[in-house]
Design a protein around this motif. Structure first.
Motif, PDB file in Angstrom:
ATOM      1  N   ILE A   1      22.114  25.030  41.788  1.00  0.00           N
ATOM      2  CA  ILE A   1      22.431  24.965  43.057  1.00  0.00           C
ATOM      3  C   ILE A   1      22.386  23.735  43.500  1.00  0.00           C
ATOM      4  N   GLY A   2      23.409  23.234  43.983  1.00  0.00           N
ATOM      5  CA  GLY A   2      23.393  21.538  44.141  1.00  0.00           C
ATOM      6  C   GLY A   2      23.362  20.605  43.130  1.00  0.00           C
ATOM      7  N   THR A   3      24.625  20.977  42.308  1.00  0.00           N
ATOM      8  CA  THR A   3      24.626  20.434  40.917  1.00  0.00           C
ATOM      9  C   THR A   3      24.834  18.717  41.100  1.00  0.00           C
ATOM     10  N   GLY A   4      25.411  18.097  41.906  1.00  0.00           N
ATOM     11  CA  GLY A   4      25.638  16.679  42.100  1.00  0.00           C
ATOM     12  C   GLY A   4      26.378  16.341  40.892  1.00  0.00           C
ATOM     13  N   SER A   5      25.815  15.391  39.940  1.00  0.00           N
ATOM     14  CA  SER A   5      26.484  14.855  39.034  1.00  0.00           C
ATOM     15  C   SER A   5      26.782  15.693  37.783  1.00  0.00           C
ATOM     16  N   GLY A   6      26.114  16.960  38.088  1.00  0.00           N
ATOM     17  CA  GLY A   6      26.296  18.003  36.926  1.00  0.00           C
ATOM     18  C   GLY A   6      25.130  17.984  35.912  1.00  0.00           C
ATOM     19  N   CYS A   7      24.121  16.843  36.065  1.00  0.00           N
ATOM     20  CA  CYS A   7      23.201  16.637  34.942  1.00  0.00           C
ATOM     21  C   CYS A   7      22.572  17.883  34.322  1.00  0.00           C
ATOM     22  N   ILE A   8      21.888  18.740  35.448  1.00  0.00           N
ATOM     23  CA  ILE A   8      21.238  19.850  34.994  1.00  0.00           C
ATOM     24  C   ILE A   8      22.275  20.898  34.136  1.00  0.00           C
TER      25      ILE A   8
ATOM     26  N   ALA B   1      27.928  26.184  38.711  1.00  0.00           N
ATOM     27  CA  ALA B   1      27.121  25.033  39.223  1.00  0.00           C
ATOM     28  C   ALA B   1      27.902  25.033  40.600  1.00  0.00           C
ATOM     29  N   THR B   2      26.994  24.760  41.647  1.00  0.00           N
ATOM     30  CA  THR B   2      27.684  24.733  42.983  1.00  0.00           C
ATOM     31  C   THR B   2      27.306  23.551  43.582  1.00  0.00           C
ATOM     32  N   ASP B   3      28.025  23.248  44.693  1.00  0.00           N
ATOM     33  CA  ASP B   3      27.572  21.967  45.717  1.00  0.00           C
ATOM     34  C   ASP B   3      28.646  22.139  46.733  1.00  0.00           C
ATOM     35  N   VAL B   4      27.996  21.717  48.060  1.00  0.00           N
ATOM     36  CA  VAL B   4      28.868  21.565  49.336  1.00  0.00           C
ATOM     37  C   VAL B   4      29.918  20.368  49.045  1.00  0.00           C
ATOM     38  N   SER B   5      29.349  19.618  48.303  1.00  0.00           N
ATOM     39  CA  SER B   5      30.336  18.333  48.138  1.00  0.00           C
ATOM     40  C   SER B   5      31.463  18.443  47.224  1.00  0.00           C
ATOM     41  N   GLU B   6      32.461  18.248  47.798  1.00  0.00           N
ATOM     42  CA  GLU B   6      33.981  18.261  46.649  1.00  0.00           C
ATOM     43  C   GLU B   6      33.899  17.246  45.796  1.00  0.00           C
TER      44      GLU B   6
ATOM     45  N   ARG C   1      32.511  25.422  45.078  1.00  0.00           N
ATOM     46  CA  ARG C   1      32.253  24.798  46.251  1.00  0.00           C
ATOM     47  C   ARG C   1      31.433  25.928  47.363  1.00  0.00           C
ATOM     48  N   GLY C   2      30.295  25.701  47.940  1.00  0.00           N
ATOM     49  CA  GLY C   2      29.793  26.668  48.782  1.00  0.00           C
ATOM     50  C   GLY C   2      28.309  26.253  48.896  1.00  0.00           C
ATOM     51  N   SER C   3      27.671  26.685  50.067  1.00  0.00           N
ATOM     52  CA  SER C   3      26.263  26.405  50.401  1.00  0.00           C
ATOM     53  C   SER C   3      25.267  27.346  49.662  1.00  0.00           C
TER      54      SER C   3
ATOM     55  N   LEU D   1      17.537  20.421  44.997  1.00  0.00           N
ATOM     56  CA  LEU D   1      18.094  20.514  46.318  1.00  0.00           C
ATOM     57  C   LEU D   1      17.629  19.258  47.138  1.00  0.00           C
ATOM     58  N   PRO D   2      18.147  18.585  48.121  1.00  0.00           N
ATOM     59  CA  PRO D   2      17.618  17.764  48.655  1.00  0.00           C
ATOM     60  C   PRO D   2      16.416  18.058  49.018  1.00  0.00           C
ATOM     61  N   TYR D   3      15.365  17.180  49.242  1.00  0.00           N
ATOM     62  CA  TYR D   3      13.710  17.636  49.774  1.00  0.00           C
ATOM     63  C   TYR D   3      13.263  16.579  50.643  1.00  0.00           C
TER      64      TYR D   3
ATOM     65  N   VAL E   1      23.458  13.290  52.219  1.00  0.00           N
ATOM     66  CA  VAL E   1      23.748  15.292  52.004  1.00  0.00           C
ATOM     67  C   VAL E   1      23.027  15.292  50.560  1.00  0.00           C
ATOM     68  N   ALA E   2      22.657  14.450  49.876  1.00  0.00           N
ATOM     69  CA  ALA E   2      21.937  14.489  48.313  1.00  0.00           C
ATOM     70  C   ALA E   2      20.245  14.352  48.651  1.00  0.00           C
ATOM     71  N   LEU E   3      19.938  14.005  49.499  1.00  0.00           N
ATOM     72  CA  LEU E   3      18.638  13.418  50.082  1.00  0.00           C
ATOM     73  C   LEU E   3      17.747  14.329  50.937  1.00  0.00           C
TER      74      LEU E   3
HETATM   75  C1  LIG Z   1      18.955  15.911  45.188  1.00  0.00           C
HETATM   76  S1  LIG Z   1      20.756  16.155  44.708  1.00  0.00           S
HETATM   77  C2  LIG Z   1      20.790  16.754  43.074  1.00  0.00           C
HETATM   78  C3  LIG Z   1      21.791  16.513  42.382  1.00  0.00           C
HETATM   79  C4  LIG Z   1      21.595  17.030  40.869  1.00  0.00           C
HETATM   80  N1  LIG Z   1      21.237  18.446  40.865  1.00  0.00           N
HETATM   81  C5  LIG Z   1      20.407  15.967  40.069  1.00  0.00           C
HETATM   82  O1  LIG Z   1      19.462  16.877  39.992  1.00  0.00           O
HETATM   83  O2  LIG Z   1      20.457  15.059  39.853  1.00  0.00           O
HETATM   84  C6  LIG Z   1      21.264  17.606  45.807  1.00  0.00           C
HETATM   85  C7  LIG Z   1      22.719  17.933  45.731  1.00  0.00           C
HETATM   86  O3  LIG Z   1      22.663  19.251  46.567  1.00  0.00           O
HETATM   87  C8  LIG Z   1      23.848  19.358  47.500  1.00  0.00           C
HETATM   88  N2  LIG Z   1      23.730  19.817  48.385  1.00  0.00           N
HETATM   89  C9  LIG Z   1      23.224  19.515  49.576  1.00  0.00           C
HETATM   90  N3  LIG Z   1      23.178  20.757  50.790  1.00  0.00           N
HETATM   91  C10 LIG Z   1      23.517  21.705  49.983  1.00  0.00           C
HETATM   92  C11 LIG Z   1      23.859  23.093  50.196  1.00  0.00           C
HETATM   93  N4  LIG Z   1      23.685  23.602  51.427  1.00  0.00           N
HETATM   94  N5  LIG Z   1      24.380  24.038  49.092  1.00  0.00           N
HETATM   95  C12 LIG Z   1      24.544  23.428  47.991  1.00  0.00           C
HETATM   96  N6  LIG Z   1      24.365  22.121  47.515  1.00  0.00           N
HETATM   97  C13 LIG Z   1      24.065  21.319  48.639  1.00  0.00           C
HETATM   98  C14 LIG Z   1      24.062  17.578  47.723  1.00  0.00           C
HETATM   99  O4  LIG Z   1      25.629  17.446  47.696  1.00  0.00           O
HETATM  100  C15 LIG Z   1      23.662  17.110  46.374  1.00  0.00           C
HETATM  101  O5  LIG Z   1      24.773  16.874  45.115  1.00  0.00           O
END
Ligand SMILES: C[S@@+](CC[C@H](N)C(=O)[O-])C[C@H]1O[C@@H](n2cnc3c(N)ncnc32)[C@H](O)[C@@H]1O
Length: 288
Positions: A119-126, A141-146, A169-171, A187-189, A209-211
């Motif tokens: 959840i929140g795959t970003g670059s897809g690294c995980i 693998a999901t993300d809100v960001s296209e 794509r989705g939350s 997820l962002p934390y 949005v990633a932070l």
């Molecule tokens: C901290 S980054 C991590 C990216 C990747 N998983 C990594 O470990 O490098 C968080 C990701 O969560 C996504 N994100 C933010 N809010 C979200 C939500 N409500 N649902 C799903 N993904 C979300 C962001 O777009 C971002 O790509």
């Protein structure tokens, strides 16, 4: 005309105040210009650098001097032994996230053909790493960001796992339509309250949005936990969440408020800081 050695000395000197690792950055940027590895670069220290190559190097050094992360300049970052494409649409994979991958692989060692959600795959690294390490796994693998999903798809292609990673794509857990064995999420934390203590390069260049996740950084983890149910997690399933180093106790409390008998284990990273929380045995209680 400069030799490779002289160019590196020049570049490192320019980055003296812009980076904590000026020599390393200069090496990575020059190796990128020349299309060689860092080892290959060191083997060429006495070669003369062509004028065009030095010009390209100067351009990269100028970007780094302004604070842009090296990974965005070269468009790649290594994670768990593989190279991932990165750009300004995604967070740069961090070494501490490899701990989450290690725990996921350990957790699933005895589970054949596991279904995993990232959840929140970003670059897809995980997701891409887990798919590559476990050729019998299926990933969602999901993300809100296209934009992030486009980068993650490219990484799945690059590492030959695109047929086993389903990008949606989705939350949070909304895109899941069937239960999985394991939910992983980085997820962002970072709390918006902590914005000013982040390294300036991070806050300026990486996607917000990633932070950030609310004032205390726990907004998304709280919402994700609220969405966990047997509809998305199989009996015996688990969650692995990356957290900020000071969030372990707060996350454990959030879990126990809802599932008093859940198993909550905090894992520390190489710096000895709480980094990953492993949550299992949720459905022993009736309130699932
Ligand atoms: C901290 S980054 C991590 C990216 C990747 N998983 C990594 O470990 O490098 C968080 C990701 O969560 C996504 N994100 C933010 N809010 C979200 C939500 N409500 N649902 C799903 N993904 C979300 C962001 O777009 C971002 O790509």
């Amino acid at each position: 005309m400069k030799t490779v050695r002289e160019a590196l000395q020049w570049g490192a000197a320019r980055l003296q105040h812009a980076s904590t690792t000026p020599r390393l950055d200069a090496e990575v940027l020059l190796a990128d210009v020349l299309g060689v590895s860092r080892a290959g670069l060191i083997a060429r220290l006495h070669d003369t650098l062509a004028r065009d190559a030095f010009k390209a190097f100067q351009g990269r050094i100028a970007r780094r001097e302004r604070g842009e992360p090296v990974a965005y300049i070269v468009g790649r970052k290594a994670f768990y032994g593989r190279d991932f494409l990165v750009d300004a649409r995604v967070l740069i994979p961090r070494p501490e996230t490899e701990l989450l991958v290690e725990r996921a692989l350990a957790r699933l060692a005895d589970v054949p053909a596991p279904r995993i959600a990232d959840i929140g795959t970003g670059s897809g690294c995980i997701a891409v790493t887990l798919a590559a390490e476990r050729p019998d796994a299926h990933l969602i693998a999901t993300d809100v960001s296209e934009g992030a999903l486009a980068v993650a798809r490219a990484n799945a292609e690059r590492h030959g796992v695109a047929d086993r990673v389903d990008f949606r794509r989705g939350s949070l857990l909304e895109p899941l339509d069937a239960p999985v064995h394991l939910i992983v999420a980085n997820l962002p934390y970072v709390g918006t309250d902590e914005m000013e203590i982040l390294a300036p390069d991070v806050a300026t260049y990486e996607p917000h949005v990633a932070l950030f996740a609310g004032p205390d950084g726990l907004a998304l983890i709280r919402d994700l936990l609220a969405q966990v149910s047997p509809a998305v997690l199989l009996p015996g399933g688990a969650l692995l969440l990356e957290i900020g180093y000071a969030q372990g106790e707060a996350v454990a409390r959030l879990v126990r408020e809802r599932w008093p008998h859940a198993q909550v284990v905090l894992h520390r990273d190489l710096a000895g800081l709480d980094r990953v929380v492993e949550i299992s045995d949720l459905w022993l209680t009736a309130e699932a």
